[in-house]
Scaffold this motif. Structure first.
Motif, PDB file in Angstrom:
ATOM      1  N   PHE A 166      39.229  16.566 -26.062  1.00 50.05           N
ATOM      2  CA  PHE A 166      39.622  15.257 -25.547  1.00 50.05           C
ATOM      3  C   PHE A 166      38.345  14.482 -25.271  1.00 50.05           C
ATOM      4  O   PHE A 166      37.257  15.045 -25.211  1.00 50.05           O
TER       5      PHE A 166
ATOM      6  N   TYR B 184      31.809  19.221  -6.025  1.00 51.40           N
ATOM      7  CA  TYR B 184      31.938  17.996  -5.231  1.00 51.40           C
ATOM      8  C   TYR B 184      31.580  18.179  -3.754  1.00 51.40           C
ATOM      9  O   TYR B 184      31.780  19.240  -3.170  1.00 51.40           O
TER      10      TYR B 184
ATOM     11  N   GLY C 165      39.738   9.687 -18.878  1.00 51.22           N
ATOM     12  CA  GLY C 165      40.256  10.428 -20.030  1.00 51.22           C
ATOM     13  C   GLY C 165      40.828   9.456 -21.056  1.00 51.22           C
ATOM     14  O   GLY C 165      41.812   8.778 -20.782  1.00 51.22           O
TER      15      GLY C 165
END
Ligand code: HAM
Length: 417
Positions: A124, A262, A306
């Motif tokens: 992707f 994160y 995305g």
């Protein structure tokens, strides 16, 4: 059919590609207006670039990486995401020596061995941005506002921006303790992966999609209640700045990210029009990563959009089937050679010109002109060559005009089209 594409990958063909190019162009323009510069990084990296930064117990590292031994027996991984390779490059190229903030963007394929389904692929594409060297929450607000501008510029509506803070290494241990206390007597309801995660990385339990785990963690304490003063102030200022910048958002204390790197700010943008794979973009801060990669302590924040998630939300009218400005249809060998020369001269001026190579009848050449969407056509036969004049047919309004058979004459007409 002898060969077929692999499961979970796509061929992106015209006219769909025009939508991709539209998005890339809009995003590129907005990135540049915020001072982000493009970088292109390798698609494969040493496996260890990903394992520790994304997290050994994350789904990506545990199950989804395309990892192989190369002929030199090195463990190589096709990048499942862009931030770890970016930080590798940032440290390796000493980009921390440049004035902060250093701001970069990238566009390209990522690879995850996930179960393919609508809007979820094994290859992707992401459009990502990373900003380095500033820990001020104003930068967090700015980057989220930039993401919002990009999504708005490509025409997306009804998006939910969800924000949270997942703390830092000072406050997270307290939170992990509280979470473990909460989950302790629910261990029996957790899947076997989460049973293991409970010991190695309990935060990952919050990210598990197995229904039993989703149920078991209901009512678990939220991280935002355990933030230290620094993280709490940072989060409050981020929210205030987002309000000042008019970025509509909600605080979602149960937002968890699938990547371990994160710290503080984490966010996700989703669309209700996408079904179960609803995240169109996500990101957050990763203030400890540069140090972990061997560079000086440097804060960082970024996001990735995305592509396959935003394409279905974009208006189909952007799919353009473009045709050449001019199709030259020669009749005979001499005309074909002359066509070649004229076409080259016009292309040198930036025009899209095609020459028809099948020496067929005028009728079938004109039929082809229609099929390929040519805007203008000239038919070049013996008479035209002899008189050095040609009829230029406008395929849209069907008008014809006689022009000299010379590239500068044709040019004048193509320009006014
Ligand atoms: P991520 O949440 O793993 O974050 O991925 C970002 C976006 O990539 C997701 O919101 C989704 O739109 C898209 N995406 C992920 N997996 C797939 C898939 N299998 N098929 C289609 N689209 C997918 C990251 O990758 C971080 N590197 C983002 C970031 C940048 N954080 C800081 N800087």
């Amino acid at each position: 059919m002898k060969y077929r594409k692999l499961k979970g990958v796509q061929d992106i063909l015209p006219p769909d590609i025009s939508v991709w190019q539209f998005i890339e162009e809009k995003a590129g323009n907005i990135f540049r207006s915020y001072g982000y510069r493009e970088i292109r990084l390798p698609i494969m990296e040493s496996t260890d670039v990903f394992t520790r930064s994304i997290g050994e117990t994350s789904d990506i590292v545990e199950k989804e990486m395309y990892t192989f031994q190369d002929k030199g027996n090195r463990s190589i991984t096709l990048r499942p995401e862009g931030t770890a390779p970016f930080v590798r490059a940032y440290v390796e190229n000493h980009l921390y020596n440049e004035p902060a903030p250093q701001k970069y963007y990238y566009m390209g394929p990522m690879f995850r061995y996930e179960r393919p389904q609508a809007n979820r692929y094994r290859q992707f594409y992401q459009i990502g941005a990373e900003a380095m060297g500033i820990d001020d929450p104003k930068l967090d607000a700015e980057i989220i506002s930039m993401l919002s501008s990009i999504l708005e510029a490509i025409g997306l509506k009804e998006l939910n921006f969800e924000i949270t803070s997942i703390g830092c290494k000072e406050c997270r241990p307290d939170y992990i303790k509280a979470l473990k206390d909460f989950l302790e007597d629910k261990l029996i309801d957790l899947c076997s992966d989460c049973g293991r995660r409970f010991k190695t990385n309990p935060l990952r339990v919050l990210d598990c999609k197995v229904p039993g785990c989703v149920k078991a963690r209901k009512g678990s304490p939220p991280m935002v209640d355990y933030l230290c003063k620094d993280c709490g102030d940072h989060f409050e200022q981020l929210n205030n700045n987002l309000k000042k910048l008019n970025v509509q958002h909600t605080i979602n204390p149960s937002l968890v990210r699938g990547l371990d790197y994160y710290t503080k700010t984490a966010f996700e943008v989703s669309s209700e029009n996408l079904g179960s794979q609803s995240a169109v973009a996500a990101g957050g801060r990763y203030d400890g990563m540069v140090k972990e990669f061997g560079g000086p302590a440097t804060p960082g924040i970024g996001f990735a959009i995305g592509m396959e998630r935003i394409i279905p939300l974009i208006n189909d009218s952007l799919k353009t089937t473009d045709g050449p400005e001019l199709l030259i249809c020669p009749l005979g060998e001499e005309a074909a050679e002359e066509s070649l020369i004229i076409a080259e001269q016009l292309r040198a001026k930036g025009h899209w010109v095609e020459v028809n190579y099948d020496n067929t009848s005028i009728r079938s050449q004109l039929r082809k002109a229609n099929r390929i969407g040519a805007k203008n056509v000239i038919v070049l036969g013996d008479d035209e060559l002899e008189n050095r004049k040609v009829a230029l047919k406008n395929m849209t309004d069907k008008t014809e005009q006689i022009v000299a058979l010379a590239s500068d004459e044709l040019l004048k007409i193509l320009k006014t089209d």
